[in-house]
Design an enzyme around this catalytic site. Structure first.
Site, PDB file in Angstrom:
ATOM      1  N   GLU A   9       0.803  -1.231   0.000  1.00 14.39           N
ATOM      2  CA  GLU A   9       0.000   0.000   0.000  1.00 14.39           C
ATOM      3  C   GLU A   9       0.833   1.276   0.000  1.00 14.39           C
ATOM      4  O   GLU A   9       0.527   2.230  -0.703  1.00 14.39           O
ATOM      5  CB  GLU A   9      -0.933   0.052   1.231  1.00 14.39           C
ATOM      6  CG  GLU A   9      -1.975  -1.022   1.260  1.00 14.39           C
ATOM      7  CD  GLU A   9      -1.554  -2.159   2.163  1.00 14.39           C
ATOM      8  OE1 GLU A   9      -2.428  -2.755   2.764  1.00 14.39           O
ATOM      9  OE2 GLU A   9      -0.333  -2.433   2.255  1.00 14.39           O
ATOM     10  N   ASP A  95      -2.172  -5.394   3.332  1.00 14.24           N
ATOM     11  CA  ASP A  95      -2.426  -5.837   4.705  1.00 14.24           C
ATOM     12  C   ASP A  95      -3.452  -6.966   4.746  1.00 14.24           C
ATOM     13  O   ASP A  95      -4.372  -7.024   3.931  1.00 14.24           O
ATOM     14  CB  ASP A  95      -2.937  -4.673   5.567  1.00 14.24           C
ATOM     15  CG  ASP A  95      -1.892  -3.587   5.733  1.00 14.24           C
ATOM     16  OD1 ASP A  95      -0.698  -3.917   5.678  1.00 14.24           O
ATOM     17  OD2 ASP A  95      -2.267  -2.414   5.908  1.00 14.24           O
ATOM     18  N   GLU A  99      -9.764  -4.458   4.647  1.00 12.00           N
ATOM     19  CA  GLU A  99      -9.361  -3.333   3.804  1.00 12.00           C
ATOM     20  C   GLU A  99      -8.251  -3.752   2.855  1.00 12.00           C
ATOM     21  O   GLU A  99      -8.277  -3.466   1.654  1.00 12.00           O
ATOM     22  CB  GLU A  99      -8.897  -2.174   4.695  1.00 12.00           C
ATOM     23  CG  GLU A  99      -8.777  -0.848   3.984  1.00 12.00           C
ATOM     24  CD  GLU A  99     -10.106  -0.138   3.880  1.00 12.00           C
ATOM     25  OE1 GLU A  99     -10.186   0.795   3.059  1.00 12.00           O
ATOM     26  OE2 GLU A  99     -11.055  -0.511   4.580  1.00 12.00           O
ATOM     27  N   TYR A 321       1.592  -5.597  12.945  1.00 15.93           N
ATOM     28  CA  TYR A 321       0.458  -4.885  12.349  1.00 15.93           C
ATOM     29  C   TYR A 321      -0.427  -4.276  13.431  1.00 15.93           C
ATOM     30  O   TYR A 321      -0.733  -4.914  14.442  1.00 15.93           O
ATOM     31  CB  TYR A 321      -0.360  -5.846  11.480  1.00 15.93           C
ATOM     32  CG  TYR A 321      -1.374  -5.151  10.621  1.00 15.93           C
ATOM     33  CD1 TYR A 321      -0.998  -4.144   9.747  1.00 15.93           C
ATOM     34  CD2 TYR A 321      -2.719  -5.505  10.680  1.00 15.93           C
ATOM     35  CE1 TYR A 321      -1.925  -3.510   8.951  1.00 15.93           C
ATOM     36  CE2 TYR A 321      -3.663  -4.882   9.879  1.00 15.93           C
ATOM     37  CZ  TYR A 321      -3.257  -3.866   9.021  1.00 15.93           C
ATOM     38  OH  TYR A 321      -4.175  -3.230   8.239  1.00 15.93           O
ATOM     39  N   ARG A 323      -3.598  -3.035  13.349  1.00 16.27           N
ATOM     40  CA  ARG A 323      -5.058  -3.161  13.332  1.00 16.27           C
ATOM     41  C   ARG A 323      -5.419  -4.603  13.666  1.00 16.27           C
ATOM     42  O   ARG A 323      -5.368  -5.479  12.817  1.00 16.27           O
ATOM     43  CB  ARG A 323      -5.628  -2.747  11.976  1.00 16.27           C
ATOM     44  CG  ARG A 323      -5.430  -1.268  11.689  1.00 16.27           C
ATOM     45  CD  ARG A 323      -6.181  -0.823  10.438  1.00 16.27           C
ATOM     46  NE  ARG A 323      -5.985   0.600  10.200  1.00 16.27           N
ATOM     47  CZ  ARG A 323      -5.032   1.111   9.437  1.00 16.27           C
ATOM     48  NH1 ARG A 323      -4.188   0.305   8.826  1.00 16.27           N
ATOM     49  NH2 ARG A 323      -4.911   2.421   9.287  1.00 16.27           N
ATOM     50  N   HIS A 368      -4.665 -11.376  12.977  1.00 22.65           N
ATOM     51  CA  HIS A 368      -3.343 -10.992  13.448  1.00 22.65           C
ATOM     52  C   HIS A 368      -3.186 -11.244  14.937  1.00 22.65           C
ATOM     53  O   HIS A 368      -4.155 -11.366  15.669  1.00 22.65           O
ATOM     54  CB  HIS A 368      -3.104  -9.505  13.185  1.00 22.65           C
ATOM     55  CG  HIS A 368      -3.557  -9.068  11.833  1.00 22.65           C
ATOM     56  ND1 HIS A 368      -4.532  -8.121  11.646  1.00 22.65           N
ATOM     57  CD2 HIS A 368      -3.189  -9.474  10.593  1.00 22.65           C
ATOM     58  CE1 HIS A 368      -4.742  -7.961  10.352  1.00 22.65           C
ATOM     59  NE2 HIS A 368      -3.940  -8.773   9.705  1.00 22.65           N
TER      60      HIS A 368
END
Length: 922
Positions: A9, A95, A99, A321, A323, A368
């Site tokens: 991204e 990711d 999203e 990560y 989120r 995650h």
């Protein structure tokens, strides 16, 4: 040699990963999403009247979306296609959440690769993690894409149907959203509770006590019971100020002072002493939500800044990560944390078995692990101190401490609770309570202690000291040692003090407590909380006062409209159920089209408790007549009503005699006045201060005219009252109109931003009315230079050449030399002169030129002199780092210059070609 294209991204992420891969890998950034639903006004002409015309989603045909490549991403997409032509494999390394999965799907749809495609996922950006990810690729997860696509379409339907109702009935430019409207309602409801709150006074007695052993320190105790009845504390009163606990005795000031006097010569002794073991477990590793909460409490970082900083740490390989809903750690992370705890604090600080954490949120969606330092072995804060600074270092240190502490041993100790009694001279039996905690083994507390939100009942220490209080668990207990004593020991009262209290209203939400409340209710997702809070602040629904979130009167009007006309859309349980349904779609347990159809069109089985009430489209169609005036009115009391007007809130007193013009008495409400502070008394003070809108300041000594301050349609201003012109009564209507037009006009000037209507003085008014001020004459051109105030702020004027002044005060003190210096600078856009940088950040690693933050026509931006990049909503001028600025500049360079559209050429009429498919399907 074969080439492989890896797409991520962000440029920062691309740079970090490229350093771990070989020369046969091209790592490029998509710079976020490349496609989205366009505004309906941006649709092709032949589609605007079709099924896509309202939402860019065909609700009649399976809720099919129409996606377009963003205008600023077309060059990037072309570049990715060019690289793909020379590649033998494509790795989509976005990711691993909904999203990221959606971004990968959009890339796949747009690039249409003819080479093998692999989905590459990782939770941290380290050499080991990237190597493992290359060896363990997978296919794209269509269920995650479905869930994200459903969420995007849902938000489009919600916003495009409900927001126009707000525009018509409250104010243009407002917005409604699935989570933002509910979050706003929560803040408004808390303020309503504060407005309805009535304080209650209650008293108790504080005692400073000591044992017979003079070497032991004195200790504090509070009155707990009188004649066996518990003394009332703040918890025993409701928000109306009424005592709700029947068996509690309510002491007033007279009773408390009388008891102090009666205990003056009393003998105190230990009635009971109870000791319990004290243990406390460490907090779980960070999830997105708990990280935002703790960063707010300990670092004073807003949720938006926390997530921006965490994103930078992740993309540069410092943390995993950011989120995630899961507090679980991988086995490698557990081993790293235990190993580091033993090395730094000693093996006794590490329990025999590893601690395993699981999410308590049944809707936890992310795969995650918790947010932790990256790698199979952690770098300590000292080891990264030279690489990180400011917020990045503070946040990394917080994450490191929390992670290591989560695998450390419990804190252990003991808690003693003592009851000390005395018989008063009037026969009453008074018992005082005290408690103390001794930590004998600090355990995880040697590394980290979790913060907590402000307790509404923090002063109610008597309850906390009572026997039976839990001596273990999550609650924090300050270490306070009681002296050695035993049951029956005599105690000396060194001081007795009657102590008065007042109950407190429910505390306002902070970002941390609002995030906690949203998560507890299952509303929204932790990964979106930062964006949600930013939206409600940017829309003017919520303002910050310190860390507290204060709703505006505008939020009251919007919330009331939604509650009365879309009750189910802002219902907390319904909103949480929508989140569960999205999770079910992601798990493949629900069908996307069926769910959207039920939400938008409704369903026949609504009465049985299923479906989305009557459906959004029906709800909008069957709204009926909404009284905008009623929606925008909030009763204050005694005939005074607050109105949310087009130019801000104002008061209207319908009980008072009307003004000479026949209108009700009105007064504006200052922005800094919180809703719960607008009492009837305060409202009357504002109405009297701004009586009939005119505040007489005095007479102009040069002209003798009366100078007044008024509240006008466009804000407060000052003006002079001129006598009515004397006209010949025999004049015709046209002649009277002409004579009135030729009569002198009163001087008028708006107040400066730093002035307030209630405090403006005659001197202030005369200074304002003296504008425009002659600064001097340009010696070269002979033109007069004046300083004046305009629609866009203070400026200099010389002939037709205007230049912006830096401050409003400069209109009154700018010298001719300073004015000439401003005119000597090159003109930049709309007469603005080059302003000094707001901040200097350092040297850009790409251009090797200094990067500064400047204020521009469209807000703050960063520049290295060659490229300019506007700051995003989540970026703050005060906290932006060189790394973030370089990332924004890199994104701007990647997009390239915006090409101006050429004027369309006329072409001869021809038959329309057969329609091409315009929708993107999976």
């Amino acid at each position: 040699m074969s080439r492989k294209l890896v797409i991520v991204e962000s440029p920062a992420k691309a740079r970090t990963i490229a350093g771990y891969l070989g020369s046969d890998y091209d790592v490029e950034a998509s710079v976020g999403h490349i496609r989205d639903l366009p505004q309906p006004s941006e649709l092709p002409a032949d589609m605007k009247k079709g099924p896509f015309g309202k939402f860019a989603v065909d609700v009649t045909n399976g809720f099919e979306p129409y996606y377009v490549v963003d205008s600023d991403k077309k060059k990037k997409v072309a570049e990715l296609k060019r690289l793909l032509k020379d590649s033998d494999e494509l790795y989509l390394a976005t990711d691993e959440d909904r999203e990221g999965e959606a971004i990968a799907w959009h890339l796949l749809q747009e690039l249409k690769p003819k080479v093998p495609v692999k989905r590459m996922v990782f939770h941290e950006i380290t050499r080991e993690a990237i190597t493992r990810a290359l060896e363990n690729t997978r296919d794209l997860d269509d269920r995650l894409v479905d869930a994200q696509e459903t969420r995007r379409i849902l938000d489009r339907l919600y916003g495009y149907e409900v927001s126009p109702v707000l525009w018509r009935k409250v104010r243009q430019g407002l917005s409604a959203g699935r989570v933002q409207s509910v979050a706003t309602r929560m803040v408004v409801e808390r303020e309503r509770e504060r407005m309805a709150f009535r304080a209650a006074d209650y008293w108790d007695v504080k005692a400073l006590l000591a044992t017979a052993d003079t070497d032991e320190p004195s200790f504090d105790a509070r009155l707990a019971t009188v004649d066996g009845a518990r003394v009332a504390s703040g918890r025993d009163f409701d928000d109306r100020g009424q005592l709700t606990t029947r068996d509690a005795v309510h002491l007033d000031e007279e009773g408390a002072r009388g008891l102090v006097a009666a205990l003056d010569q009393a003998d105190f002794e230990v009635r009971s002493l109870e000791t319990k073991p004290y243990t406390r477990k460490p907090a779980a590793p960070f999830t997105t939500s708990t990280l935002q909460q703790e960063a707010s409490r300990k670092l004073r970082l807003g949720s938006r800044q926390t997530m921006r900083t965490a994103q930078s740490l992740y993309e540069n390989g410092y943390i995993t990560y950011m989120r995630t809903d899961s507090p679980a750690l991988s086995s490698q992370a557990i081993d790293a944390a235990r190993r580091q705890a033993a090395e730094l604090y000693g093996p006794e600080f590490v329990p025999d078995s590893a601690r395993v954490y699981a999410s308590k949120n049944k809707g936890a969606q992310e795969a995650h692990e918790a947010i932790r330092p990256a790698g199979d072995s952690f770098r300590t804060p000292a080891q990264v101190a030279r690489e990180l600074s400011g917020d990045q270092f503070r946040l990394y240190e917080l994450i490191w401490k929390r992670t290591v502490a989560s695998q450390m041993a419990d804190a252990r100790g003991s808690t003693a609770s003592v009851r000390i009694g005395a018989r008063a001279s009037d026969g009453r039996d008074a018992v005082f309570a005290a408690s103390g905690t001794v930590i004998t083994f600090r355990g995880f507390m040697a590394a980290y202690e979790e913060g907590r939100d402000t307790d509404r009942y923090a002063d109610d220490t008597a309850d906390a000291a009572a026997p039976g209080t839990s001596a273990s668990g999550k609650g924090q207990r300050a270490e306070t040692r009681l002296p050695q004593m035993a049951e029956g020991d005599a105690i000396t009262a060194r001081e007795l003090l009657a102590d008065g209290h007042q109950t407190s209203p429910p505390p306002r939400y902070t970002e941390a407590s609002l995030i906690k409340a949203l998560e507890e209710r299952g509303i929204g997702r932790p990964s979106t909380y930062a964006a949600t809070i930013s939206v409600i602040q940017d829309r003017g629904y919520v303002n910050s006062r310190g860390q507290a979130l204060v709703p505006s009167w505008l939020a009251f009007a919007v919330t009331r409209l939604l509650e009365e006309n879309f009750e189910w859309l802002v219902d907390y349980d319904f909103t949480a159920e929508m989140e569960e349904d999205l999770d079910a779609i992601a798990a493949g347990d629900k069908n996307r089209v069926e769910w959207l159809s039920r939400f938008y069109f409704g369903a026949d089985d609504v009465a049985a408790g299923a479906g989305a009430v009557e459906g959004l489209s029906r709800a909008v169609e069957n709204l009926g007549e909404i009284d905008a005036r009623e929606i925008n009115s909030i009763p204050i009391g005694e005939g005074i009503t607050l109105r949310v007007g087009r130019y801000g809130p104002y008061l209207e007193d319908t009980a008072a005699p009307p003004t000479e013009g026949g209108d009700p008495k009105r007064a504006s409400v200052p922005d800094e006045l919180a809703p719960d502070e607008l009492t009837v008394a305060k409202a009357r003070e504002l109405l009297e201060t701004q009586a009939e809108g005119d505040l007489v300041l005095g007479e102009d000594p040069s002209s003798g005219t009366t100078i007044v301050a008024k509240n006008g349609r466009y804000g407060p201003y000052v003006t002079e009252l001129l006598p009515e012109p004397e006209l010949d009564p025999g004049l015709s209507a046209a002649a009277k109109k002409k004579a009135l037009a030729a009569a002198p006009k009163p001087r008028t000037a708006s107040l400066l931003k730093s002035m307030q209507l209630q405090t403006v003085t005659l001197d202030d008014a005369l200074k304002l009315l003296s504008l425009p001020r002659v600064v001097g004459v340009d010696p070269e051109s002979g033109d007069t230079i004046t300083a004046q105030n305009g629609r866009y702020g203070p400026y200099l004027k010389k002939g037709t050449d205007s230049r912006t002044l830096p401050t409003e005060e400069a209109m009154f003190d700018v010298t001719l030399e300073e004015a000439l210096a401003i005119y000597a600078q090159p003109k930049r856009g709309r007469g603005a002169t080059a302003a000094a940088p707001l901040r200097e950040l350092g040297v850009d690693p790409v251009s090797q030129k200094p990067v500064v933050v400047k204020e521009g026509r469209f807000g703050a931006y960063v520049t290295d002199g060659e490229s300019n990049a506007t700051l995003r909503k989540e970026d703050a001028v005060e906290t932006i780092t060189l790394e973030r600025a370089s990332e924004l500049l890199a994104e701007k360079r990647a997009r390239g210059p915006v090409k101006k559209k050429a004027a369309p050429k006329r072409a001869p009429a021809r038959k329309p070609a057969a329609k091409k498919a315009t929708t993107a399907k999976k």
